[in-house]
Design a protein around this motif. Structure first.
Motif, PDB file in Angstrom:
ATOM      1  N   ARG A  20       7.639  -1.875  -9.564  1.00 36.61           N
ATOM      2  CA  ARG A  20       6.699  -2.063  -8.457  1.00 36.61           C
ATOM      3  C   ARG A  20       6.009  -3.407  -8.623  1.00 36.61           C
ATOM      4  O   ARG A  20       5.910  -3.924  -9.731  1.00 36.61           O
ATOM      5  CB  ARG A  20       5.627  -0.953  -8.462  1.00 36.61           C
ATOM      6  CG  ARG A  20       6.156   0.446  -8.191  1.00 36.61           C
ATOM      7  CD  ARG A  20       6.669   0.593  -6.761  1.00 36.61           C
ATOM      8  NE  ARG A  20       7.129   1.934  -6.491  1.00 36.61           N
ATOM      9  CZ  ARG A  20       8.387   2.361  -6.645  1.00 36.61           C
ATOM     10  NH1 ARG A  20       9.307   1.527  -7.103  1.00 36.61           N
ATOM     11  NH2 ARG A  20       8.704   3.603  -6.360  1.00 36.61           N
ATOM     12  N   ARG A  67      -2.198   3.236  -8.879  1.00 33.50           N
ATOM     13  CA  ARG A  67      -1.634   3.915  -7.720  1.00 33.50           C
ATOM     14  C   ARG A  67      -0.192   4.339  -7.972  1.00 33.50           C
ATOM     15  O   ARG A  67       0.287   5.313  -7.424  1.00 33.50           O
ATOM     16  CB  ARG A  67      -1.688   2.955  -6.536  1.00 33.50           C
ATOM     17  CG  ARG A  67      -1.517   3.632  -5.195  1.00 33.50           C
ATOM     18  CD  ARG A  67      -1.514   2.637  -4.056  1.00 33.50           C
ATOM     19  NE  ARG A  67      -0.349   1.784  -4.065  1.00 33.50           N
ATOM     20  CZ  ARG A  67      -0.374   0.463  -4.097  1.00 33.50           C
ATOM     21  NH1 ARG A  67      -1.504  -0.169  -4.127  1.00 33.50           N
ATOM     22  NH2 ARG A  67       0.734  -0.242  -4.104  1.00 33.50           N
ATOM     23  N   GLU A  68       0.519   3.571  -8.776  1.00 36.76           N
ATOM     24  CA  GLU A  68       1.958   3.763  -8.902  1.00 36.76           C
ATOM     25  C   GLU A  68       2.347   4.793  -9.951  1.00 36.76           C
ATOM     26  O   GLU A  68       1.550   5.599 -10.362  1.00 36.76           O
ATOM     27  CB  GLU A  68       2.624   2.406  -9.151  1.00 36.76           C
ATOM     28  CG  GLU A  68       2.527   1.482  -7.951  1.00 36.76           C
ATOM     29  CD  GLU A  68       3.298   1.998  -6.724  1.00 36.76           C
ATOM     30  OE1 GLU A  68       4.059   2.975  -6.859  1.00 36.76           O
ATOM     31  OE2 GLU A  68       3.135   1.418  -5.641  1.00 36.76           O
ATOM     32  N   TRP A  88      12.724   3.423  -3.815  1.00 38.26           N
ATOM     33  CA  TRP A  88      12.032   4.159  -4.854  1.00 38.26           C
ATOM     34  C   TRP A  88      12.216   3.507  -6.217  1.00 38.26           C
ATOM     35  O   TRP A  88      11.298   3.447  -7.017  1.00 38.26           O
ATOM     36  CB  TRP A  88      12.526   5.618  -4.926  1.00 38.26           C
ATOM     37  CG  TRP A  88      11.710   6.388  -5.915  1.00 38.26           C
ATOM     38  CD1 TRP A  88      10.544   7.050  -5.654  1.00 38.26           C
ATOM     39  CD2 TRP A  88      11.930   6.511  -7.321  1.00 38.26           C
ATOM     40  NE1 TRP A  88      10.031   7.576  -6.818  1.00 38.26           N
ATOM     41  CE2 TRP A  88      10.862   7.264  -7.856  1.00 38.26           C
ATOM     42  CE3 TRP A  88      12.925   6.052  -8.196  1.00 38.26           C
ATOM     43  CZ2 TRP A  88      10.771   7.574  -9.209  1.00 38.26           C
ATOM     44  CZ3 TRP A  88      12.828   6.354  -9.555  1.00 38.26           C
ATOM     45  CH2 TRP A  88      11.758   7.124 -10.049  1.00 38.26           C
ATOM     46  N   THR A 134       0.866  -1.186   0.000  1.00 35.23           N
ATOM     47  CA  THR A 134       0.000   0.000   0.000  1.00 35.23           C
ATOM     48  C   THR A 134       0.904   1.238   0.000  1.00 35.23           C
ATOM     49  O   THR A 134       2.122   1.118   0.070  1.00 35.23           O
ATOM     50  CB  THR A 134      -0.883   0.055   1.265  1.00 35.23           C
ATOM     51  OG1 THR A 134      -0.019   0.288   2.395  1.00 35.23           O
ATOM     52  CG2 THR A 134      -1.660  -1.218   1.473  1.00 35.23           C
ATOM     53  N   ASP A 135       0.277   2.406  -0.025  1.00 29.32           N
ATOM     54  CA  ASP A 135       1.057   3.648  -0.006  1.00 29.32           C
ATOM     55  C   ASP A 135       1.851   3.801   1.285  1.00 29.32           C
ATOM     56  O   ASP A 135       2.818   4.559   1.340  1.00 29.32           O
ATOM     57  CB  ASP A 135       0.121   4.855  -0.159  1.00 29.32           C
ATOM     58  CG  ASP A 135      -0.362   4.979  -1.598  1.00 29.32           C
ATOM     59  OD1 ASP A 135       0.314   4.426  -2.485  1.00 29.32           O
ATOM     60  OD2 ASP A 135      -1.414   5.600  -1.827  1.00 29.32           O
ATOM     61  N   ASP A 136       1.429   3.093   2.345  1.00 27.89           N
ATOM     62  CA  ASP A 136       2.118   3.228   3.638  1.00 27.89           C
ATOM     63  C   ASP A 136       3.398   2.412   3.720  1.00 27.89           C
ATOM     64  O   ASP A 136       4.171   2.573   4.663  1.00 27.89           O
ATOM     65  CB  ASP A 136       1.187   2.784   4.780  1.00 27.89           C
ATOM     66  CG  ASP A 136      -0.073   3.637   4.806  1.00 27.89           C
ATOM     67  OD1 ASP A 136       0.010   4.811   4.387  1.00 27.89           O
ATOM     68  OD2 ASP A 136      -1.134   3.131   5.229  1.00 27.89           O
ATOM     69  N   ASP A 137       3.615   1.511   2.750  1.00 28.52           N
ATOM     70  CA  ASP A 137       4.824   0.684   2.804  1.00 28.52           C
ATOM     71  C   ASP A 137       6.062   1.491   2.491  1.00 28.52           C
ATOM     72  O   ASP A 137       6.060   2.297   1.561  1.00 28.52           O
ATOM     73  CB  ASP A 137       4.723  -0.452   1.776  1.00 28.52           C
ATOM     74  CG  ASP A 137       3.880  -1.589   2.292  1.00 28.52           C
ATOM     75  OD1 ASP A 137       4.329  -2.259   3.233  1.00 28.52           O
ATOM     76  OD2 ASP A 137       2.768  -1.787   1.765  1.00 28.52           O
ATOM     77  N   GLU A 138       7.118   1.261   3.263  1.00 26.26           N
ATOM     78  CA  GLU A 138       8.418   1.879   2.943  1.00 26.26           C
ATOM     79  C   GLU A 138       9.121   0.978   1.957  1.00 26.26           C
ATOM     80  O   GLU A 138       9.381  -0.195   2.244  1.00 26.26           O
ATOM     81  CB  GLU A 138       9.249   2.006   4.221  1.00 26.26           C
ATOM     82  CG  GLU A 138       8.927   3.254   4.974  1.00 26.26           C
ATOM     83  CD  GLU A 138      10.178   3.914   5.555  1.00 26.26           C
ATOM     84  OE1 GLU A 138      11.308   3.548   5.167  1.00 26.26           O
ATOM     85  OE2 GLU A 138      10.003   4.791   6.393  1.00 26.26           O
TER      86      GLU A 138
END
Ligand SMILES: [Zn+2]
Ligand SMILES: [Zn+2]
Length: 237
Positions: free
Chosen positions: A79, A115-116, A57, A50-54
């Motif tokens: 990704r 999302r990506e 990049w 999800t967007d919260d994952d570190e």
């Protein structure tokens, strides 16, 4: 809920009643066909990013924003929907046997793609199989995923530009990223450079392991004039 979706769910339930499917992970019954080979609770246990994952990049590996291992890889960024474990692993394995993606996996793929960083993409390309393997298997699992992604993003799917010219070699055990990269270097060729020149390519595969395969494809595409190569896979090891 619209009518089509409602009738889809009813249809799903009827088919499941007629042909009960057992979850390959826990052995309980899969209540809805759209979950494919795993049941809903096993899907809940599966690591989906999800967007919260570190993550790194560039290569998308869980951890710091720059993992320090992926500089050698030629693609712009990569990704994955989630980790190659649990229900995603089982779905990826099933896809090698049957050219079909369950609805839930399709939804996860499209959600990840939206999302990506892929909004810049202009063309979807699947990592090709060598012709010999394509003939044995009858289909390329990466193409099945690429079809879903292309449809979800309303982008053209390019099935002709990139080809695999050398047979896949078995990686020797213990090879690092560089070793694996040397093994697949030159394995891919762009046969229609006109189609990829100036394009932002979204390269699609089933599983991302070291990134060596995606990197070799990206090298060929960039050499042929592609502007950028982003990579999306169903799962990452
Ligand atoms: Zn289960
Ligand atoms: Zn990285």
């Amino acid at each position: 809920m619209n009518l089509t979706r409602a009738s889809e769910i009813i249809c799903d339930a009827v088919v499941t009643l007629a042909y009960p499917q057992i979850c390959v992970i826990c052995g309980r019954s899969v209540e809805q066909r759209r979950f494919g080979v795993a049941c809903e609770s096993c899907w809940k246990e599966t690591r989906i990013f999800t967007d919260d994952d570190e993550i790194c990049w560039k290569c998308g590996s869980p951890g710091p924003p720059a993992c320090g291992r992926c500089e050698v890889l030629a693609f712009t960024a990569a990704r994955a929907v989630g980790m190659y474990k649990e229900a995603l692993r089982e779905s990826a394995l099933m896809l090698k046997r049957r050219p079909h993606l369950p609805r839930h996996v399709e939804d996860l793929l499209v959600a990840a793609a939206l999302r990506e960083l892929f909004s810049v993409s202009t063309r979807v390309v699947a990592v090709p199989l060598h012709l010999k393997r394509l003939q044995t298997r009858g289909f390329n699992q990466a193409t099945i995923i690429a079809e879903t992604v292309a449809k979800g993003l309303a982008l053209p799917l390019d099935e002709v530009s990139l080809v695999r010219v050398s047979s896949p070699q078995k990686y020797r055990a213990g090879l690092d990223v560089k070793g694996r990269r040397d093994t697949v270097a030159g394995a891919f060729e762009v046969v229609h450079p006109r189609l990829v020149a100036g394009e932002d390519i979204l390269l699609v595969d089933d599983v991302f392991t070291t990134g060596a395969t995606a990197s070799a494809c990206a090298e060929a595409l960039l050499e042929a004039g592609a502007k950028s190569v982003f990579v999306l896979t169903l799962a990452r090891a």
